[in-house]
Design a protein around this motif. Structure first.
Motif, PDB file in Angstrom:
ATOM      1  N   PRO B 647      42.155   3.488  58.033  1.00  0.00           N
ATOM      2  CA  PRO B 647      41.559   3.336  56.695  1.00  0.00           C
ATOM      3  C   PRO B 647      40.654   4.490  56.305  1.00  0.00           C
ATOM      4  O   PRO B 647      40.631   4.904  55.148  1.00  0.00           O
ATOM      5  CB  PRO B 647      40.772   2.028  56.819  1.00  0.00           C
ATOM      6  N   ASP B 648      39.934   5.044  57.265  1.00  0.00           N
ATOM      7  CA  ASP B 648      39.064   6.183  56.945  1.00  0.00           C
ATOM      8  C   ASP B 648      39.886   7.352  56.424  1.00  0.00           C
ATOM      9  O   ASP B 648      39.535   7.987  55.433  1.00  0.00           O
ATOM     10  CB  ASP B 648      38.317   6.630  58.202  1.00  0.00           C
ATOM     11  N   LEU B 651      41.173   6.671  52.875  1.00  0.00           N
ATOM     12  CA  LEU B 651      40.147   6.899  51.849  1.00  0.00           C
ATOM     13  C   LEU B 651      39.923   8.384  51.620  1.00  0.00           C
ATOM     14  O   LEU B 651      39.898   8.870  50.490  1.00  0.00           O
ATOM     15  CB  LEU B 651      38.827   6.240  52.279  1.00  0.00           C
ATOM     16  N   THR B 652      39.764   9.102  52.717  1.00  0.00           N
ATOM     17  CA  THR B 652      39.497  10.533  52.594  1.00  0.00           C
ATOM     18  C   THR B 652      40.659  11.223  51.907  1.00  0.00           C
ATOM     19  O   THR B 652      40.470  12.071  51.032  1.00  0.00           O
ATOM     20  CB  THR B 652      39.271  11.152  53.982  1.00  0.00           C
ATOM     21  N   MET B 655      40.636  10.718  48.171  1.00  0.00           N
ATOM     22  CA  MET B 655      39.605  11.515  47.486  1.00  0.00           C
ATOM     23  C   MET B 655      39.984  12.990  47.469  1.00  0.00           C
ATOM     24  O   MET B 655      39.903  13.664  46.447  1.00  0.00           O
ATOM     25  CB  MET B 655      38.249  11.337  48.173  1.00  0.00           C
ATOM     26  N   ILE B 659      40.823  15.375  44.154  1.00  0.00           N
ATOM     27  CA  ILE B 659      40.086  16.590  43.793  1.00  0.00           C
ATOM     28  C   ILE B 659      41.002  17.801  43.847  1.00  0.00           C
ATOM     29  O   ILE B 659      40.947  18.689  42.992  1.00  0.00           O
ATOM     30  CB  ILE B 659      38.866  16.728  44.714  1.00  0.00           C
ATOM     31  N   ASN B 729      32.418   1.677  63.918  1.00  0.00           N
ATOM     32  CA  ASN B 729      33.534   2.453  63.398  1.00  0.00           C
ATOM     33  C   ASN B 729      33.755   3.656  64.324  1.00  0.00           C
ATOM     34  O   ASN B 729      33.050   4.659  64.269  1.00  0.00           O
ATOM     35  CB  ASN B 729      33.222   2.919  61.976  1.00  0.00           C
ATOM     36  N   ASN B 732      34.206   7.182  62.964  1.00  0.00           N
ATOM     37  CA  ASN B 732      32.963   7.765  62.482  1.00  0.00           C
ATOM     38  C   ASN B 732      32.052   8.175  63.637  1.00  0.00           C
ATOM     39  O   ASN B 732      31.395   9.207  63.587  1.00  0.00           O
ATOM     40  CB  ASN B 732      32.263   6.749  61.573  1.00  0.00           C
TER      41      ASN B 732
ATOM     42  N   GLY C  28      29.625   3.132  56.552  1.00  0.00           N
ATOM     43  CA  GLY C  28      30.478   3.948  57.398  1.00  0.00           C
ATOM     44  C   GLY C  28      30.269   3.750  58.882  1.00  0.00           C
ATOM     45  O   GLY C  28      31.146   4.046  59.673  1.00  0.00           O
ATOM     46  N   PRO C  32      35.152   1.374  57.453  1.00  0.00           N
ATOM     47  CA  PRO C  32      35.567   2.647  56.865  1.00  0.00           C
ATOM     48  C   PRO C  32      34.546   3.190  55.878  1.00  0.00           C
ATOM     49  O   PRO C  32      33.980   2.455  55.084  1.00  0.00           O
ATOM     50  CB  PRO C  32      36.878   2.305  56.163  1.00  0.00           C
ATOM     51  N   GLY C  33      34.345   4.462  55.917  1.00  0.00           N
ATOM     52  CA  GLY C  33      33.353   5.089  55.046  1.00  0.00           C
ATOM     53  C   GLY C  33      32.697   6.232  55.769  1.00  0.00           C
ATOM     54  O   GLY C  33      33.287   6.818  56.668  1.00  0.00           O
ATOM     55  N   GLY C  34      31.482   6.518  55.369  1.00  0.00           N
ATOM     56  CA  GLY C  34      30.771   7.590  56.050  1.00  0.00           C
ATOM     57  C   GLY C  34      30.499   8.756  55.122  1.00  0.00           C
ATOM     58  O   GLY C  34      30.815   8.723  53.933  1.00  0.00           O
ATOM     59  N   PHE C  36      31.601  11.854  54.699  1.00  0.00           N
ATOM     60  CA  PHE C  36      32.643  12.566  53.977  1.00  0.00           C
ATOM     61  C   PHE C  36      33.067  11.853  52.726  1.00  0.00           C
ATOM     62  O   PHE C  36      33.075  12.398  51.636  1.00  0.00           O
ATOM     63  CB  PHE C  36      33.916  12.636  54.834  1.00  0.00           C
ATOM     64  N   ILE C  37      33.435  10.596  52.955  1.00  0.00           N
ATOM     65  CA  ILE C  37      34.024   9.847  51.858  1.00  0.00           C
ATOM     66  C   ILE C  37      32.998   9.659  50.765  1.00  0.00           C
ATOM     67  O   ILE C  37      33.272   9.872  49.580  1.00  0.00           O
ATOM     68  CB  ILE C  37      34.565   8.509  52.393  1.00  0.00           C
ATOM     69  N   LEU C  40      32.600  12.897  48.916  1.00  0.00           N
ATOM     70  CA  LEU C  40      33.709  13.190  48.005  1.00  0.00           C
ATOM     71  C   LEU C  40      33.623  12.324  46.759  1.00  0.00           C
ATOM     72  O   LEU C  40      33.838  12.794  45.643  1.00  0.00           O
ATOM     73  CB  LEU C  40      35.040  12.946  48.725  1.00  0.00           C
ATOM     74  N   LEU C  41      33.264  11.053  46.969  1.00  0.00           N
ATOM     75  CA  LEU C  41      33.164  10.148  45.825  1.00  0.00           C
ATOM     76  C   LEU C  41      32.047  10.579  44.888  1.00  0.00           C
ATOM     77  O   LEU C  41      32.209  10.622  43.662  1.00  0.00           O
ATOM     78  CB  LEU C  41      32.926   8.719  46.337  1.00  0.00           C
ATOM     79  N   ALA C  43      30.856  13.525  44.530  1.00  0.00           N
ATOM     80  CA  ALA C  43      31.254  14.747  43.849  1.00  0.00           C
ATOM     81  C   ALA C  43      32.213  14.419  42.720  1.00  0.00           C
ATOM     82  O   ALA C  43      32.090  14.949  41.603  1.00  0.00           O
ATOM     83  CB  ALA C  43      31.912  15.697  44.837  1.00  0.00           C
TER      84      ALA C  43
ATOM     85  N   ILE D  56      38.193  -0.024  64.484  1.00  0.00           N
ATOM     86  CA  ILE D  56      36.853  -0.492  64.132  1.00  0.00           C
ATOM     87  C   ILE D  56      36.589  -1.755  64.924  1.00  0.00           C
ATOM     88  O   ILE D  56      37.344  -2.718  64.854  1.00  0.00           O
ATOM     89  CB  ILE D  56      36.754  -0.791  62.623  1.00  0.00           C
TER      90      ILE D  56
END
Lengths: 492, 768, 136, 116
Positions: B647-648, B651-652, B655, B659, B729, B732, C28, C32-34, C36-37, C40-41, C43, D56
């Motif tokens: 999932p990470d 998401l990345t 994004m 962009i 996570n 992460n 994160g 999921p998250g952290g 980077f994400i 980016l969001l 930005a 996770i």
């Protein structure tokens, strides 16, 4: 656990950040950059001495035990490379401070320069395959930035090509990482060394070897994958070319030394292949140099040709040969950077590096001519300069192992290198006065930076007995990867 | 040994001091340099007078690991050569100080000359083969600089390069030979090598080593067929020609032959090859000398021919022959040095050195002419000059060489006598044609004898040549005997040099040579117009050089296209070929599946969409379509990431893709004035290559994944992520903790990229 | 580029996007998250606001986002370097739990600080690049 | 599933490489984009597409079902971000090149800017 190994990376990174904020104050930037470089220089020297006295240094980041976290593993080769990097970068920086135009200085030249050092030093120190990839990317993107800085059309176009080729090789690197991680489940060099030795299937090992040799051959500009280099190194301002010419390809060479010795030396085809490639690289490189009529281009082709000698040392893979190869790397970084800086000084003086339009520079800049003569002869391997010692070792090793072909090629290339250096000398420094002098090409600071490098080259030749032990220790460690493994993973 | 070390260091010290403390055109530079040369001579002389110490070596380590040392050796042979070098050096330095024009770069000149002198002394005093090579190369380099001293002249540069090319090639060959010798015998120290000749003889490298060392010696001494560089080197200022190309540097090859004779002469080919080369050079080059109209050219070829004579003597490795060669070497240094200087004087005064353009020197420059004639007669072997004795000795030894070589030797002597007479009498008589005299007289005043400062040097040398004839034993006997002892160890030669040997076949041969030489001179030389014939070897050299240039250009242009898609093609081809070669050479492993699960319909749909998007990108006809398909492929990829338990990443990816597409659009679509991209036909070759490479890469990864040999280090992360790092996570945690350093590098990349973009856009292009 | 609908839409979504970014950043650690994400969001939100507003993205303070990169690197490097002065290897992280009134037990980790650096660099990078490219 | 993933990455890689062999500026840039995406997917395929969840851990910490190998994911994240930086720079260079030369044919550009 001492944190010394991180300093050659952390210090330039910190100074890059500081210099980023100082971008509108070029004068202050120069001072800060120079000071930062000197501090890093001191750290590198300390690191070298520590490695000499205490053996291979390992730093486990985040206190995570070795194969799991990232480690910096500093053996003699890595420490030497970092040391030489700091020497030439300090000299180049000095030259840059007194030759670069202000718009470039304001457009982040100094931070980018420091970032480049971060990448280069990181590559030399890391003991982790993927981390090596990251540092490679840091140095590559800094080099793209520096190469395109200033934005002339030619510069942009060549940077674009350079970037495309490197993007391809980076993807190949990642595919290599994917394969080797699939196979062994690890990224730590030491553990990779152990696990690669246990891989039962020779074909798979060979595949891994081929892919990584391909990747690093592109970076190191080996035959037949060096096409990108000559034009790319011609494009940017000479001082940047000098830094690249001395350092960047050597990172690829270093990586080859590292992976071949740790992972692939037991494969039967690797070493003969390297010897063959070395011969072809030196030959076609020097042929390329002979065909050129521009000082910077000639020097760029000579980078290629000289890399052949380093790889010859690796390919012959004996104590003598490796010591010769390592000696050659150090010698070449010093001398080649000096030669590029001389080209830069000539360009400052006459506004061009075109051999056909230059002439008579010796009459106005005699000292520059003298420095060129010494550096050029050093590059060609004329005794008693540093190149001679290195070539002597390589030829001895080649003869001892009965590789007469490569010995013959290396001698022929030495001769052609001498010829080509004298061509530059005859056209640039001799002859009737060509273009008139615009400004003093060799002002004191520029001459100082060149002279330091040239004198170090001379000292390396005359004081070979001082440098040799370092090269020999490095060669010994490379020949015995179990030393490296034991330092990282502990005694088995 | 201390004196020897001082003698060796003085010239180098002088060169450095001169550079530090003298103005570029300082008139004093010459005198200061002469002072250093003189001091060096005194040191050598004191060493020679002090006799030979035991042991005659001084060990100075340089790189002991390589058996590289700058150890010194001062036996009779070294001292004889060193005396010649330093004594002629003093004369030449003082001569040059008066000879150079005030506007010339004297500092540079004398600096080069001192470097050369030091290097030459180094060659003869080195007791380590590699150290010898070091100084040997230094003489080549300083000779290059000196020949090209008048660098604005095309001919000077040409001559300098030619000399360097030939001597450096020979030098490299010699180095290879030396390394072979060193590896076989286990040492590079000459005194130790002397005892290990049998090791070399037993080795398969004996023959190559002999040939390589000979190559070094004959290129340096300009022996046939490498005699071509010496005549063109005559573009150097005359003192340089006198010093380097008559008295010293060209004798380095002779020194090498004499020095290594004890080791090499038992080996096959050494003696016969060198003897033949020597005699051939002597005959052929004396013939060429006879045909020259340029006085310096004549002297150059005569030098080569005389060196051939000495070479043939030294190669024989018999004490008598060595004595003949070494004594002739002394004589030659004296008279040939003087002759060159005198030609320099003539050129200085008459502004020409062409035989056909010179006036009657006997009247215009009587003193100069007298010295010239004496020197030439000594070379011809006319009693009572020194040349007579050594020529006698040579002929005597030549009679041992077998009938053919003996006859050739006499023929050589005849030709030598002929050009010597031409030099002594022909030049003085004046062959100037009427037309040439008109132009010469219309210009400056008639030539006349120069100031004493230019004449005393050559005068001194001629005097020495004369004294060698009158008092040979007392002047040179001990010196030559000492040198012979070193060159032919174990010999018990009772050398007695004297003018009169009694009536013997040798005397008859001498007389025949002189007589026929005179006839040749008067009947042939005087009636023909000398020219400067172009050598065949010269033509070969020029042709090769030209070829090298054009060929290197052609080769390089053929593959250095500068086109990025060709670069990529080459990289891919090499990669595919290398991997294929691996699979051809090694047994191909079985593709093993790792635990797999069957895909859901949804997953298949996503995958197909992704593939379709990729194909769409490749065949898109417009920019917008290409970019949008790229975006679509990116988003489906994100979906796949999500399906694969990442999932990470998903998401990345979303994004980043958003962009990126925005950037693409900003750059490529919304900017005006862009031509639509040309549509290109399908390129089947490229397609095949890329599909092979792409599928190959996937195949390799799959293959490798099936053959994993050990557990992944990731187990550690799964286990300890929560326990030791505190977060759940794992991805992460890896990013910021386990492998935080990667992330630090990665944000550096981001930062740099931003700076680079910023700079690229904001900075006005620099015009170069 | 300016459109009223977009402008209005962005005016309301902008804070929401930023809030969501903050949420992703904090989440994160365990889902999921952290950095980077979230970066980016953020930005993306900022860029969107440029597009929606009448201003050209190239206007306004030029230096802020470049400096943000510097600050981000500075934060990340400092976080990594602090353990060195405490005698640990570079990059050693630590974490602990703190009782905060009303919120209960809250985890505090030095790695979050590093992640903050990442966040800042990402925001700085994206915005700088987009501004540079569109702000001609 | 493995085969599917591999097929998709093969498509990405082949397509990317094919575009990189083109002489149009934009296509080369797009090619690099595809290529790096394909590489990332390929790298992910090494994590072992075992039936398992995202890496996770449940808040409780232990005892859950097998999860996929998290390491490749971390590597890919790094690679994605680096790739983004490189792409941004590449686009800038392409843009500037086009802006100053008015052509995006690499062969034509090379001819125009031929050495000196």
């Amino acid at each position: 656990m001492s944190n010394l190994p991180i300093l050659p990376v952390a210090l330039p990174l910190a100074s890059a950040v500081v210099l980023l904020f100082l971008r509108d104050r070029p004068a202050l930037s120069r001072t800060v950059a120079m000071a930062a470089n000197l501090v890093t220089f001191a750290a590198a020297a300390k690191l070298l001495l520590t490695v000499r006295d205490q053996g291979i240094q390992v730093l486990q980041f985040g206190n995570w035990p070795a194969p799991f976290g990232i480690v910096f593993t500093v053996d003699m080769l890595g420490a030497l490379m970092v040391m030489v990097t700091m020497v030439v970068s300090t000299a180049t920086l000095l030259f840059a401070c007194f030759s670069l135009d202000e718009p470039r200085e304001r457009m982040f030249f100094y931070p980018l320069f420091q970032f480049l050092l971060v990448g280069v030093n990181g590559s030399f120190l890391t003991g982790d395959l993927f981390n090596l990839f990251v540092w490679f990317e840091v140095l590559l993107i800094s080099s793209y930035a520096l190469m395109s800085l200033g934005g002339g059309a030619y510069q942009l176009q060549e940077t674009f090509k350079y970037l495309v080729v490197n993007a391809l090789s980076s993807c190949l690197f990642l595919i290599g990482v994917a394969i080797i991680y699939s196979l062994t489940g690890t990224l730590n060099f030491a553990q990779l060394s152990v696990r690669m030795a246990e891989v039962p299937d020779p074909a798979l090992k060979a595949v891994v070897a081929v892919i990584f040799m391909l990747v690093f051959s592109i970076k190191a500009a080996l035959f037949p994958l060096y096409m990108w280099l000559p034009r790319a190194y011609f494009a940017p301002p000479t001082v940047i070319s000098g830094l690249f010419g001395g350092l960047l390809t050597k990172v690829g060479v270093y990586a080859l030394f590292r992976v071949v010795s740790l992972l692939f030396a037991d494969l039967p085809f690797v070493l003969p292949l390297l010897v063959f490639v070395a011969g072809a690289t030196m030959f076609f490189g020097v042929i390329g140099a002979l065909s050129q009529w521009d000082m910077k281009r000639v020097l760029s082709y000579h980078i290629v040709s000289q890399i052949g000698y380093m790889i010859m040392g690796l390919g012959l893979f004996s104590q003598v040969a490796l010591a010769g190869g390592i000696f050659y790397i150090i010698h070449h970084i010093l001398v080649k950077t000096a030669l590029f800086l001389i080209a830069g000084a000539v360009e400052k003086s006459r506004g061009t590096t075109n051999l056909r339009r230059l002439g008579g520079v010796i009459e106005t800049e005699a000292l520059l001519a003298g420095l060129f003569m010494v550096a050029g002869l050093g590059l060609a391997g004329v005794p008693p300069l540093s190149g001679f010692i290195a070539k002597l070792l390589l030829i001895q090793a080649g003869l001892q192992q009965g590789s007469y072909g490569i010995v013959a090629v290396s001698l022929l290339v030495s001769f052609l290198t001498l010829f080509s250096m004298m061509k530059i000398f005859r056209y640039v420094f001799w002859r009737e006065e060509g273009l008139p002098r615009i400004e003093e090409g060799g002002n004191r600071a520029r001459l100082l930076s060149i002279a330091v490098l040239v004198l170090l080259g001379v000292a390396m030749g005359l004081g070979a007995s001082v440098v040799m032990p370092y090269a020999e220790t490095a060669a010994e460690q490379i020949l015995n990867p179990q030393l490296y493994v034991a330092a990282v993973l502990g005694e088995p | 040994m201390g004196a020897v070390l001082i003698a060796l260091l003085l010239p180098f010290a002088g060169a450095i001091l001169l550079n530090l403390f003298s103005a570029p055109r300082s008139a004093r530079a010459g005198w200061v340099a002469s002072l250093f040369a003189g001091a060096s001579f005194l040191a050598v002389a004191s060493a020679a007078l002090g006799g030979i110490e035991q042991p005659p070596t001084l060990y100075l380590p340089w790189a002991p690991a390589l058996d590289l040392s700058l150890s010194l050796l001062a036996d009779g042979l070294s001292l004889l050569f060193a005396l010649v070098i330093s004594a002629v050096g003093v004369v030449v330095f003082t001569f040059a100080a008066a000879y150079l024009e005030p506007h010339e770069q004297r500092r540079r000149f004398f600096c080069y000359l001192l470097l050369f002198m030091g290097a030459m002394l180094g060659v003869v005093f080195s007791s380590n083969l590699l150290a010898l090579f070091v100084f040997w190369e230094l003489t080549s380099i300083s000779s290059f600089l000196l020949i090209g001293f008048w660098h604005h002249k095309e001919r000077s540069r040409y001559g300098a390069l030619k000399a360097l090319v030939i001597t450096a090639t020979g030098g490299l060959a010699m180095l290879l030979g030396f390394i072979m010798i060193g590896l076989v015998c286990g040492t590079f120290e000459i005194p130790e090598l002397l005892g290990r000749g049998d090791l070399l003889a037993a080795s398969p490298w004996a023959l190559p080593a002999v040939l390589l060392v000979i190559a070094g010696a004959i290129t340096k001494s300009a022996q046939f067929p490498f005699h071509l560089w010496l005549p063109t080197a005559m573009e150097a200022p005359t003192p340089v020609s006198a010093y380097l190309h008559a008295a010293t540097m060209v004798k380095a090859g002779l020194y090498l032959v004499a020095r290594l004779g004890p080791i090499m002469s038992p080996l096959p080919l050494w003696t016969p090859l060198l003897t033949v080369i020597g005699i051939a050079t002597m005959v052929w080059c004396s013939y060429l000398a006879l045909r020259q109209s340029d006085l310096k050219g004549l002297l150059a070829f005569s030098t080569v021919s005389q060196l051939g004579l000495i070479m043939s003597m030294l190669a024989a490795a018999r004490p008598e022959a060595a004595a003949a060669g070494l004594f002739h070497l002394l004589n030659h240094a004296a008279f040939k040095g003087a002759l060159f200087l005198l030609v320099g004087v003539i050129e200085h005064e008459a502004h020409t050195r062409d035989v056909c353009e010179l006036g009657p020197l006997r009247k215009q420059m009587p003193k100069t002419h007298l010295l010239l004639a004496l020197g030439a007669l000594s070379m011809a072997g006319m009693p009572p000059l020194g040349g007579f004795i050594s020529k006698e000795m040579f002929l005597e030894q030549a009679l041992h060489l077998g009938p053919l070589l003996a006859m050739l030797s006499v023929a050589g002597a005849v030709l030598t006598a002929a050009y010597c007479f031409a030099l002594a009498f022909g030049v003085g008589r004046g062959r100037k044609t009427e037309g040439a005299s008109a132009t010469a007289t219309s210009g400056a005043e008639a030539p006349h004898d120069p100031h004493f400062s230019l004449l005393w040097g050559p005068g001194l040398l001629i005097t020495v040549a004369l004294l060698f004839g009158l008092f040979p034993q007392s002047l040179a006997g001990a010196l030559v005997a000492g040198a012979v002892e070193a060159a032919v160890p174990g010999s018990s030669l009772h050398l007695h040099l004297s003018l009169w040997h009694g009536f013997s076949p040798t005397l008859a041969a001498s007389a025949v040579a002189l007589g026929s030489g005179y006839i040749l001179y008067s009947r042939w030389w005087q009636t023909r117009t000398p020219d400067n014939p172009l050598l065949v070897t010269d033509r070969i050299y020029d042709f090769k050089l030209e070829k090298l240039e054009s060929w290197s250009k052609a080769v390089t242009v053929s593959y250095m296209s500068g086109l990025v898609w060709r670069y990529n093609t080459i990289i891919l081809c090499v990669g595919v070929a290398a991997i294929s070669a691996v699979f051809l050479c090694f047994p191909v492993p079985q593709l093993q599946a790792w635990p797999a699960r069957s895909p859901l319909v949804f997953e298949v749909a996503v995958a197909l969409t992704a593939i379709a998007a990729v194909i769409g990108t490749c065949i898109a006809k417009t920019r917008l379509a290409a970019i949008l398909s790229l975006g679509a492929s990116g988003y489906t990829l994100a979906l796949m990431f999500a399906l694969l338990g990442a999932p990470d990443l998903a998401l990345t990816q979303i994004m980043v893709e958003t962009i990126s597409v925005a950037l693409f659009l900003a750059v490529f679509v919304f900017l005006p004035s862009w031509r639509p991209p040309e549509t290109r036909p399908l390129r089947p070759g490229h397609l095949a290559l890329s599909i092979t490479a792409g599928c190959g890469a996937c195949y390799l990864v799959a293959l490798a994944r099936g053959h994993r040999t050990a557990t992944s280090i990731a187990e550690f992360f799964i286990e300890n992520s929560a326990k030791l790092a505190g977060w759940h996570n794992i991805v992460n945690v890896i990013l910021v903790d386990f492998r935080g350093l990667d992330t630090l590098g990665e944000i550096s990349v981001l930062g740099i990229a931003a700076l680079a973009c910023y700079a690229a856009i904001k900075m006005a292009p620099q015009r170069s | 580029m300016y459109s009223l609908i977009l402008a209005v839409a962005v005016r309301y979504t902008y804070p929401l996007l930023l809030l969501f970014a903050a949420f992703l950043f904090l989440k994160g650690h365990n889902s999921p998250g952290g950095g980077f994400i979230a970066g980016l969001l953020t930005a993306a939100a900022i860029v969107l606001s440029y597009i929606a507003s009448k201003r050209s993205p190239g206007d306004g303070p030029d230096r802020f986002f470049v400096n943000l990169i510097g600050f981000g690197l500075c934060v990340a490097l400092t976080t990594a370097a602090v353990p060195v002065f405490l005698g640990y290897p570079f990059f050693t992280h630590t974490f602990g739990f703190v009782d905060v009134p009303l919120l209960g037990k809250v985890e505090l980790a030095s790695a979050s600080l590093f992640d903050l650096g990442v966040y800042m660099v990402v925001v700085g990078n994206v915005v700088t690049v987009i501004r540079a490219m569109t702000g001609q | 599933m493995e085969l599917l993933v591999l097929a998709v990455s093969a498509a990405f890689l082949s397509g990317g490489l094919y575009l990189m062999l083109d002489r149009t500026l934009l296509r080369v840039v797009i090619g690099i984009g595809l290529l790096s995406n394909g590489t990332n997917l390929l790298l992910l395929s090494t994590s072992g597409l075992t039936p398992g969840g995202a890496p996770i851990l449940a808040a409780a910490g232990h005892g859950e079902t097998a999860i996929v190998d998290p390491l490749p994911q971390a590597l890919i994240l790094t690679a994605i971000v680096i790739g983004f930086g490189v792409t941004a720079l590449l686009l800038t260079l392409a843009y500037r090149t086009y802006q100053s030369q008015g052509s995006e044919d690499l062969g034509e550009l090379h001819g125009r800017l031929a050495d000196e």
